[in-house]
Design a protein around this motif. Structure first.
Motif, PDB file in Angstrom:
ATOM      1  N   ASP A 148       2.395  10.415   8.582  1.00 46.78           N
ATOM      2  CA  ASP A 148       3.525  10.178   7.684  1.00 46.78           C
ATOM      3  C   ASP A 148       3.435   8.793   7.048  1.00 46.78           C
ATOM      4  N   THR A 149       2.276   8.512   6.448  1.00 48.09           N
ATOM      5  CA  THR A 149       2.062   7.215   5.828  1.00 48.09           C
ATOM      6  C   THR A 149       2.843   7.118   4.517  1.00 48.09           C
ATOM      7  N   PRO A 150       3.128   5.888   4.052  1.00 46.41           N
ATOM      8  CA  PRO A 150       3.816   5.746   2.759  1.00 46.41           C
ATOM      9  C   PRO A 150       3.069   6.445   1.628  1.00 46.41           C
ATOM     10  N   ARG A 151       1.736   6.351   1.612  1.00 47.20           N
ATOM     11  CA  ARG A 151       0.968   7.007   0.555  1.00 47.20           C
ATOM     12  C   ARG A 151       1.067   8.523   0.666  1.00 47.20           C
ATOM     13  N   SER A 152       1.031   9.058   1.881  1.00 44.21           N
ATOM     14  CA  SER A 152       1.132  10.511   2.035  1.00 44.21           C
ATOM     15  C   SER A 152       2.486  11.014   1.552  1.00 44.21           C
ATOM     16  N   ARG A 153       3.529  10.198   1.713  1.00 46.30           N
ATOM     17  CA  ARG A 153       4.847  10.595   1.217  1.00 46.30           C
ATOM     18  C   ARG A 153       4.861  10.603  -0.311  1.00 46.30           C
ATOM     19  N   MET A 154       4.148   9.660  -0.919  1.00 39.52           N
ATOM     20  CA  MET A 154       4.051   9.659  -2.381  1.00 39.52           C
ATOM     21  C   MET A 154       3.266  10.873  -2.874  1.00 39.52           C
ATOM     22  N   ILE A 155       2.201  11.211  -2.160  1.00 40.64           N
ATOM     23  CA  ILE A 155       1.414  12.390  -2.525  1.00 40.64           C
ATOM     24  C   ILE A 155       2.282  13.646  -2.424  1.00 40.64           C
ATOM     25  N   THR A 156       3.085  13.727  -1.365  1.00 41.50           N
ATOM     26  CA  THR A 156       3.984  14.877  -1.202  1.00 41.50           C
ATOM     27  C   THR A 156       4.990  14.941  -2.346  1.00 41.50           C
ATOM     28  N   THR A 157       5.546  13.786  -2.731  1.00 37.88           N
ATOM     29  CA  THR A 157       6.492  13.742  -3.846  1.00 37.88           C
ATOM     30  C   THR A 157       5.831  14.225  -5.130  1.00 37.88           C
ATOM     31  N   PHE A 158       4.582  13.790  -5.365  1.00 34.50           N
ATOM     32  CA  PHE A 158       3.856  14.222  -6.561  1.00 34.50           C
ATOM     33  C   PHE A 158       3.644  15.730  -6.542  1.00 34.50           C
ATOM     34  N   ALA A 159       3.217  16.253  -5.406  1.00 35.81           N
ATOM     35  CA  ALA A 159       2.961  17.695  -5.294  1.00 35.81           C
ATOM     36  C   ALA A 159       4.232  18.498  -5.513  1.00 35.81           C
ATOM     37  N   VAL A 217      -4.961  21.320  -1.953  1.00 31.19           N
ATOM     38  CA  VAL A 217      -4.202  20.462  -2.874  1.00 31.19           C
ATOM     39  C   VAL A 217      -4.035  19.065  -2.291  1.00 31.19           C
ATOM     40  N   TYR A 218      -3.630  18.982  -1.028  1.00 32.07           N
ATOM     41  CA  TYR A 218      -3.419  17.659  -0.433  1.00 32.07           C
ATOM     42  C   TYR A 218      -4.731  16.907  -0.252  1.00 32.07           C
ATOM     43  N   GLY A 219      -5.795  17.629   0.043  1.00 32.15           N
ATOM     44  CA  GLY A 219      -7.100  16.982   0.129  1.00 32.15           C
ATOM     45  C   GLY A 219      -7.520  16.425  -1.214  1.00 32.15           C
ATOM     46  N   PHE A 220      -7.335  17.215  -2.256  1.00 30.38           N
ATOM     47  CA  PHE A 220      -7.688  16.783  -3.605  1.00 30.38           C
ATOM     48  C   PHE A 220      -6.866  15.576  -4.039  1.00 30.38           C
ATOM     49  N   LEU A 221      -5.557  15.665  -3.896  1.00 33.86           N
ATOM     50  CA  LEU A 221      -4.687  14.583  -4.347  1.00 33.86           C
ATOM     51  C   LEU A 221      -4.952  13.292  -3.590  1.00 33.86           C
ATOM     52  N   THR A 222      -5.101  13.402  -2.279  1.00 30.02           N
ATOM     53  CA  THR A 222      -5.341  12.216  -1.468  1.00 30.02           C
ATOM     54  C   THR A 222      -6.644  11.530  -1.872  1.00 30.02           C
ATOM     55  N   MET A 223      -7.662  12.322  -2.107  1.00 29.88           N
ATOM     56  CA  MET A 223      -8.957  11.769  -2.501  1.00 29.88           C
ATOM     57  C   MET A 223      -8.910  11.209  -3.919  1.00 29.88           C
ATOM     58  N   ALA A 224      -8.364  11.977  -4.858  1.00 33.04           N
ATOM     59  CA  ALA A 224      -8.382  11.579  -6.267  1.00 33.04           C
ATOM     60  C   ALA A 224      -7.608  10.293  -6.512  1.00 33.04           C
ATOM     61  N   TYR A 225      -6.449  10.155  -5.889  1.00 34.06           N
ATOM     62  CA  TYR A 225      -5.564   9.042  -6.217  1.00 34.06           C
ATOM     63  C   TYR A 225      -5.704   7.844  -5.284  1.00 34.06           C
ATOM     64  N   GLN A 226      -6.639   7.908  -4.349  1.00 34.41           N
ATOM     65  CA  GLN A 226      -6.824   6.802  -3.417  1.00 34.41           C
ATOM     66  C   GLN A 226      -7.041   5.463  -4.130  1.00 34.41           C
ATOM     67  N   PRO A 227      -7.818   5.420  -5.239  1.00 34.20           N
ATOM     68  CA  PRO A 227      -8.028   4.129  -5.909  1.00 34.20           C
ATOM     69  C   PRO A 227      -6.791   3.586  -6.634  1.00 34.20           C
ATOM     70  N   LEU A 228      -5.777   4.412  -6.881  1.00 38.81           N
ATOM     71  CA  LEU A 228      -4.590   3.964  -7.600  1.00 38.81           C
ATOM     72  C   LEU A 228      -3.713   3.103  -6.702  1.00 38.81           C
ATOM     73  N   SER A 229      -3.100   2.087  -7.292  1.00 35.40           N
ATOM     74  CA  SER A 229      -2.106   1.316  -6.549  1.00 35.40           C
ATOM     75  C   SER A 229      -0.844   2.162  -6.407  1.00 35.40           C
ATOM     76  N   ASP A 230       0.048   1.752  -5.523  1.00 35.73           N
ATOM     77  CA  ASP A 230       1.311   2.477  -5.372  1.00 35.73           C
ATOM     78  C   ASP A 230       2.096   2.468  -6.676  1.00 35.73           C
ATOM     79  N   ASP A 231       2.076   1.342  -7.396  1.00 38.06           N
ATOM     80  CA  ASP A 231       2.802   1.263  -8.663  1.00 38.06           C
ATOM     81  C   ASP A 231       2.213   2.223  -9.690  1.00 38.06           C
ATOM     82  N   GLU A 232       0.891   2.344  -9.714  1.00 37.25           N
ATOM     83  CA  GLU A 232       0.243   3.257 -10.670  1.00 37.25           C
ATOM     84  C   GLU A 232       0.555   4.710 -10.331  1.00 37.25           C
ATOM     85  N   LEU A 233       0.487   5.049  -9.042  1.00 33.80           N
ATOM     86  CA  LEU A 233       0.812   6.425  -8.652  1.00 33.80           C
ATOM     87  C   LEU A 233       2.273   6.722  -8.935  1.00 33.80           C
ATOM     88  N   GLN A 234       3.155   5.733  -8.709  1.00 36.34           N
ATOM     89  CA  GLN A 234       4.574   5.937  -8.988  1.00 36.34           C
ATOM     90  C   GLN A 234       4.805   6.161 -10.478  1.00 36.34           C
TER      91      GLN A 234
END
Length: 280
Positions: A148-159, A217-234
């Motif tokens: 339940d990392t902060p990034r995983s929560r952002m990925i869930t929100t995006f999905a 989907v979660y594997g793809f999103l987690t891998m694809a957006y890893q280089p993005l900062s939290d602000d960029e993903l937001q």
């Protein structure tokens, strides 16, 4: 934007149009082409073709018991014809965004951040063609979700914002149904199955399809957006919540769903004909 299964055909242009009307249509077509390119769809469809050729091999190994000849490879290659796929996807996307705020879509995806996102999505999709990379991405995403990392929560929100699980499940089920109907078209069954029987079989596959889709989907999103900062993903999430973002998400599903439905039906028909040839 993420796409896993989706479609394409434009209604004929009106035979009579004023000069202003014709000009407006030309502008729309130009913007549609610009959007198609900005979304990286020409290259993404190349990757989808590679995925399709691999799926054709899976059909050979499974349904056809590995007995298909080199002609099967050509048949699959023809079904996943790159020009056909691109033309169909471009036409349907252009139709699906008609009357929508295409300027806002272009503003986001032609920006530096938008283009970085497209490049990351495309490179991740290509990398996932490798089974080892695919497995590693799914494992990493699973661990992040469990922690339940902060990034995983952002990925869930995006999905969730883009309804990626449900739309991809629906797309997969539509494609499976079309494949069954293609098999029937090609005479694979001794007796004609009813539509209700086919639908029941497809619906029985839903839990497995949903589990596999969620993992991918979660594997793809987690891998694809890893280089993005939290602000960029937001920022991407924020755009996805806007009306243009939501309109584009729906348009992307519409564009690719029907394309893959047509492809799946062709694959089913070709599989049936190939099986009939083996039996002779």
């Amino acid at each position: 934007m993420l796409h896993a299964a989706r479609s394409l055909f434009l209604a004929p242009l009106a035979l009579v149009a004023t000069l202003n009307g014709a000009t407006a249509q030309a502008v729309d077509a130009e913007k549609g082409a610009a959007l198609f390119d900005a979304l990286g769809l020409p290259e993404m469809i190349e990757i989808m073709r590679e995925e399709g050729l691999a799926y054709g091999q899976d059909i050979n190994d499974g349904l056809l018991s590995g007995a298909a000849s080199a002609s099967w490879d050509k048949t699959v290659s023809d079904i996943y014809d790159l020009d056909r796929m691109r033309g169909a996807a471009a036409a349907e996307l252009n139709a699906a965004v008609a009357g929508k705020d295409v300027d806002a879509m272009l503003d986001f995806f032609t920006s530096d951040l938008g283009q970085e996102i497209i490049e990351l999505e495309t490179s991740a999709r290509r990398a996932l063609l490798d089974e080892a990379v695919d497995a590693a991405a799914k494992e990493a995403a699973g661990l992040a979700l469990a922690d339940d990392t902060p990034r995983s929560r952002m990925i869930t929100t995006f999905a969730q914002t883009n309804d990626l699980i449900d739309t991809n499940v629906v797309g997969a089920m539509n494609a499976n149904y079309a494949f069954y109907m293609g098999l029937q078209d090609g005479g694979a069954y001794d007796s004609t199955l009813t539509e209700d029987q086919v639908l029941a079989d497809v619906y029985n596959q839903e839990p497995e399809i949903r589990a596999n889709t969620t993992e991918w989907v979660y594997g793809f999103l987690t891998m694809a957006y890893q280089p993005l900062s939290d602000d960029e993903l937001q920022a991407y999430i924020d755009f996805s919540k806007t009306k243009p973002g939501q309109d584009l998400n729906v348009a992307m599903f519409d564009a690719f769903d029907q394309m893959f439905v047509a492809i799946s039906r062709d694959l089913g028909r070709a599989s049936a004909l190939t099986m009939a040839g083996q039996d002779i």
